[in-house]
Design a protein around this motif. Structure first.
Motif, PDB file in Angstrom:
ATOM      1  N   LEU A  65      65.632  50.657 108.148  1.00  0.00           N
ATOM      2  CA  LEU A  65      65.628  49.332 107.537  1.00  0.00           C
ATOM      3  C   LEU A  65      64.660  48.382 108.225  1.00  0.00           C
ATOM      4  CD1 LEU A  65      69.484  48.817 107.130  1.00  0.00           C
ATOM      5  CD2 LEU A  65      67.883  49.578 105.386  1.00  0.00           C
ATOM      6  N   GLU A  66      64.060  48.802 109.327  1.00  0.00           N
ATOM      7  CA  GLU A  66      63.221  47.911 110.105  1.00  0.00           C
ATOM      8  C   GLU A  66      62.060  47.312 109.309  1.00  0.00           C
ATOM      9  OE1 GLU A  66      62.260  45.649 113.313  1.00  0.00           O
ATOM     10  OE2 GLU A  66      64.033  46.919 113.029  1.00  0.00           O
ATOM     11  N   PRO A  67      61.410  48.036 108.404  1.00  0.00           N
ATOM     12  CA  PRO A  67      60.318  47.413 107.630  1.00  0.00           C
ATOM     13  C   PRO A  67      60.757  46.215 106.795  1.00  0.00           C
ATOM     14  CG  PRO A  67      60.173  49.797 107.492  1.00  0.00           C
ATOM     15  CD  PRO A  67      61.470  49.497 108.164  1.00  0.00           C
ATOM     16  N   TRP A  68      62.036  46.094 106.478  1.00  0.00           N
ATOM     17  CA  TRP A  68      62.535  44.974 105.688  1.00  0.00           C
ATOM     18  C   TRP A  68      63.291  43.962 106.545  1.00  0.00           C
ATOM     19  CZ3 TRP A  68      62.442  50.022 104.329  1.00  0.00           C
ATOM     20  CH2 TRP A  68      61.683  50.350 103.193  1.00  0.00           C
ATOM     21  N   ASN A  69      63.180  44.095 107.867  1.00  0.00           N
ATOM     22  CA  ASN A  69      63.871  43.194 108.776  1.00  0.00           C
ATOM     23  C   ASN A  69      63.130  41.861 108.842  1.00  0.00           C
ATOM     24  OD1 ASN A  69      65.493  42.069 110.722  1.00  0.00           O
ATOM     25  ND2 ASN A  69      64.665  43.285 112.410  1.00  0.00           N
ATOM     26  N   LYS A  70      63.813  40.798 108.516  1.00  0.00           N
ATOM     27  CA  LYS A  70      63.197  39.471 108.530  1.00  0.00           C
ATOM     28  C   LYS A  70      62.893  38.994 109.943  1.00  0.00           C
ATOM     29  CE  LYS A  70      65.792  38.215 104.382  1.00  0.00           C
ATOM     30  NZ  LYS A  70      66.795  37.288 103.798  1.00  0.00           N
ATOM     31  N   PRO A 128      71.316  48.240 116.176  1.00  0.00           N
ATOM     32  CA  PRO A 128      70.350  47.143 116.365  1.00  0.00           C
ATOM     33  C   PRO A 128      70.773  45.893 115.606  1.00  0.00           C
ATOM     34  CG  PRO A 128      69.494  48.723 114.802  1.00  0.00           C
ATOM     35  CD  PRO A 128      70.769  49.318 115.330  1.00  0.00           C
ATOM     36  N   HIS A 129      70.228  44.758 116.009  1.00  0.00           N
ATOM     37  CA  HIS A 129      70.421  43.503 115.293  1.00  0.00           C
ATOM     38  C   HIS A 129      69.337  43.387 114.221  1.00  0.00           C
ATOM     39  CE1 HIS A 129      73.570  41.792 117.827  1.00  0.00           C
ATOM     40  NE2 HIS A 129      72.921  42.283 118.869  1.00  0.00           N
ATOM     41  N   LEU A 130      69.774  43.250 112.974  1.00  0.00           N
ATOM     42  CA  LEU A 130      68.840  43.173 111.852  1.00  0.00           C
ATOM     43  C   LEU A 130      69.243  42.024 110.933  1.00  0.00           C
ATOM     44  CD1 LEU A 130      68.679  46.967 110.884  1.00  0.00           C
ATOM     45  CD2 LEU A 130      66.993  45.717 112.240  1.00  0.00           C
ATOM     46  N   GLU A 131      68.309  41.584 110.157  1.00  0.00           N
ATOM     47  CA  GLU A 131      68.545  40.612 109.090  1.00  0.00           C
ATOM     48  C   GLU A 131      67.789  41.103 107.867  1.00  0.00           C
ATOM     49  OE1 GLU A 131      67.864  35.887 108.026  1.00  0.00           O
ATOM     50  OE2 GLU A 131      67.750  36.575 110.109  1.00  0.00           O
ATOM     51  N   LEU A 187      69.432  43.676 101.419  1.00  0.00           N
ATOM     52  CA  LEU A 187      69.487  45.053 100.929  1.00  0.00           C
ATOM     53  C   LEU A 187      69.013  45.163  99.484  1.00  0.00           C
ATOM     54  CD1 LEU A 187      72.838  46.281 102.509  1.00  0.00           C
ATOM     55  CD2 LEU A 187      70.502  46.764 103.254  1.00  0.00           C
ATOM     56  N   ALA A 188      69.003  44.066  98.737  1.00  0.00           N
ATOM     57  CA  ALA A 188      68.511  44.126  97.362  1.00  0.00           C
ATOM     58  C   ALA A 188      67.028  44.457  97.309  1.00  0.00           C
ATOM     59  CB  ALA A 188      68.776  42.802  96.655  1.00  0.00           C
ATOM     60  N   LEU A 189      66.302  44.230  98.421  1.00  0.00           N
ATOM     61  CA  LEU A 189      64.878  44.525  98.467  1.00  0.00           C
ATOM     62  C   LEU A 189      64.572  45.912  99.008  1.00  0.00           C
ATOM     63  CD1 LEU A 189      63.613  41.099  99.870  1.00  0.00           C
ATOM     64  CD2 LEU A 189      63.923  41.792  97.491  1.00  0.00           C
ATOM     65  N   VAL A 190      65.584  46.617  99.468  1.00  0.00           N
ATOM     66  CA  VAL A 190      65.406  47.939 100.060  1.00  0.00           C
ATOM     67  C   VAL A 190      65.426  48.988  98.946  1.00  0.00           C
ATOM     68  CG1 VAL A 190      66.377  49.615 101.688  1.00  0.00           C
ATOM     69  CG2 VAL A 190      66.464  47.171 102.201  1.00  0.00           C
ATOM     70  N   LEU A 240      59.262  48.992 116.152  1.00  0.00           N
ATOM     71  CA  LEU A 240      60.686  48.756 116.299  1.00  0.00           C
ATOM     72  C   LEU A 240      60.931  47.921 117.538  1.00  0.00           C
ATOM     73  CD1 LEU A 240      62.140  52.266 115.458  1.00  0.00           C
ATOM     74  CD2 LEU A 240      62.059  50.263 113.996  1.00  0.00           C
ATOM     75  N   SER A 241      61.641  46.832 117.374  1.00  0.00           N
ATOM     76  CA  SER A 241      61.995  45.993 118.520  1.00  0.00           C
ATOM     77  C   SER A 241      63.296  46.477 119.103  1.00  0.00           C
ATOM     78  CB  SER A 241      62.130  44.536 118.077  1.00  0.00           C
ATOM     79  OG  SER A 241      63.107  44.421 117.059  1.00  0.00           O
TER      80      SER A 241
END
Length: 490
Positions: A423-428, A368-371, A374-377, A458-459
């Motif tokens: 990682l989706e919950p932290w995806n901008k 998937p495309h994410l932004e 990772l410091a916040l994960v 999830l998109s």
């Protein structure tokens, strides 16, 4: 008789028949013996068929080992959480059954090549205490004989996990040891480029670093020791920033195809440089060989008395001494030239070849495309991501450079996609969140971290559905370098 027995077993395996107890995850299907006389006696042979209750456990074990790099006991603990879905093995003696999974049971499954669909014999020397034979002595069937539970590529990858984990605690989440005061999110992933050893975490003034400090008593004889600083450090915050930018642009970014194209172009340039270096090496080797031949001729001339020339018989002792001294000087001069060429040849190193499969872009498109910063994960999800992608961080102090490398194997692509979805919950770029909890503040590496745990839908990733298994035939592995490291304070 031994030779006949050996040949019989080889033919038995070549035809796809099973020898011994069926491995966990398979059942033995009785087939009438192909020889009429034996069939008349009621003899049978056996082929392997899937066990519907246990086959999924085998695939799950290989995924945990290949994707998460877990140890045998850790995998057994995962399986023991649901003994209904993953029934434990049953030994030949019912009274010896443990009723649960153990590390040794997991190890036996991960070592068995029959799960690749091939029949394999002579894995163990039963007359020598049951020790394992060298894999080159195994006898494989020429074609798959039953339905596989794992791919051959996954089985080969799993066999190397033990060597990769040697001397490392590659577990997810913080270190569970009761004496642990602080955990390091990048432990076991960071290497010193000078000595090729893992760097270890250290803390100064509440700031996390990774350090490399060779022991003079232990490493003094190593060839890299004179060029290695007494100690070198790098901040964890710098590395996590580089890693986050790397994943954001080259793995999850919309321009990842262009980055991959540039990497492949650079690799092709490296191949051209490799061809040039190969030609130079060949020329140096030819020159060294020619000098050696000339030296051999000079030695034969001295031994044979100037080659048996009649003119040499007319030389007086003084002239003969001058000729011998001239030959020795010429031999010494050639020896010096040969030594110089040998040193040039030793310094001339060909660049490493980079594997560049044709469908690398298809592997990237399945992600998937994410932004994500990772410091916040959370650390547990970060380490699961790094382990799944086989992250390797190499720090070069002389060049002030960090090199990052990840690998996308096709046989673990489904697992990689599953990890990235965490990682989706932290995806901008995600849509509106249905729920936002209170921020969780903490510190790591001198950086204030604010973790926002959100719940969102999830998109779908742009570019359509992931490619089918038939198109995933290889793995993609390439590196990114970040130079001019900002040192900051401390």
């Amino acid at each position: 008789m031994l030779e006949l027995s050996w040949d019989g077993f080889i033919e038995h395996i070549s035809q796809g028949w099973n020898v011994g107890k069926p491995p966990y995850g398979y059942l033995a299907e009785k087939v009438p013996h192909p020889v009429p006389a034996r069939r008349a006696e009621g003899r049978t042979k056996h082929r392997l068929i899937l066990d519907p209750l246990r086959a999924s456990a085998v695939t799950y074990i290989f995924q945990l080992r290949g994707l998460d790099k877990l140890g045998y006991d850790a995998i057994a603990d995962r399986l023991n959480l649901d003994l209904v879905a993953y029934p434990p093995p049953e030994p030949a003696r019912p009274d010896a059954a443990l009723g649960r999974w153990s590390g040794s049971a997991v190890r036996e499954i991960l070592r068995n090549p029959k799960y690749t669909g091939y029949q394999v014999w002579n894995r163990r020397a039963m007359k020598k205490g049951g020790r394992y034979n060298d894999p080159k002595d195994w006898v494989w069937s020429p074609q798959p004989a039953h339905e596989p539970l794992v791919t051959k590529e996954l089985f080969d990858a799993v066999t190397t996990v033990g060597r990769q984990r040697q001397g490392s605690r590659t577990t997810h989440g913080p270190n569970a040891h009761p004496a642990t005061k602080r955990s390091y999110v990048l432990r076991s992933y960071v290497y010193c480029d000078i000595c090729d050893r893992r760097m270890f975490g250290k803390t100064r003034h509440q700031i996390s670093y990774y350090a490399c400090q060779p022991d003079p008593n232990e490493h003094r004889d190593q060839p890299w020791f004179p060029d290695h600083p007494k100690t070198l450090w790098i901040r964890e915050q710098i590395l996590i920033t580089c890693i986050s930018r790397f994943f954001d642009t080259r793995i999850f970014g919309h321009d990842r195809r262009s980055h991959l194209t540039a990497a492949l172009k650079a690799a092709r340039s490296a191949d051209d440089a490799g061809d040039r270096i190969a030609n130079e090496r060949a020329a140096l080797e030819r020159a060294i060989t020619a000098i050696g031949q000339r030296q051999a001729r000079l030695i034969r001339t001295l031994a044979d008395g100037f080659g048996g020339d009649d003119a040499a018989d007319d030389l007086d002792p003084e002239q003969e001494k001058q000729f011998r001294d001239a030959i020795r000087r010429e031999h010494a001069t050639l020896g010096g030239q040969r030594q110089q060429l040998a040193e040039q040849l030793a310094r001339l190193q060909a660049p490493k070849q980079v594997e560049r499969p044709a469908d690398s872009a298809a592997l990237l498109d399945a992600l998937p495309h994410l932004e994500v910063d990772l410091a916040l994960v959370p650390e547990e999800i970060q380490r699961r991501l790094y382990t799944a992608f086989g992250l390797e961080v190499r720090y070069s102090r002389p060049r002030e450079e960090v090199t990052l490398r990840v690998t996308l194997p096709d046989y673990l692509l489904d697992g990689l996609v599953s990890v990235t979805r965490e990682l989706e919950p932290w995806n901008k770029k995600s849509g509106p969140c249905t729920e936002v909890l209170e921020p969780d503040h903490g510190t790591r590496g001198g950086q204030v971290r604010q973790n926002r745990h959100v719940r969102s839908h999830l998109s779908s990733a742009p570019g359509g559905t992931p490619s089918s298994r038939s198109t995933r035939r290889s793995s993609s592995s390439w590196a990114s370098r970040t130079a001019a490291i900002p040192w900051g304070s401390g």
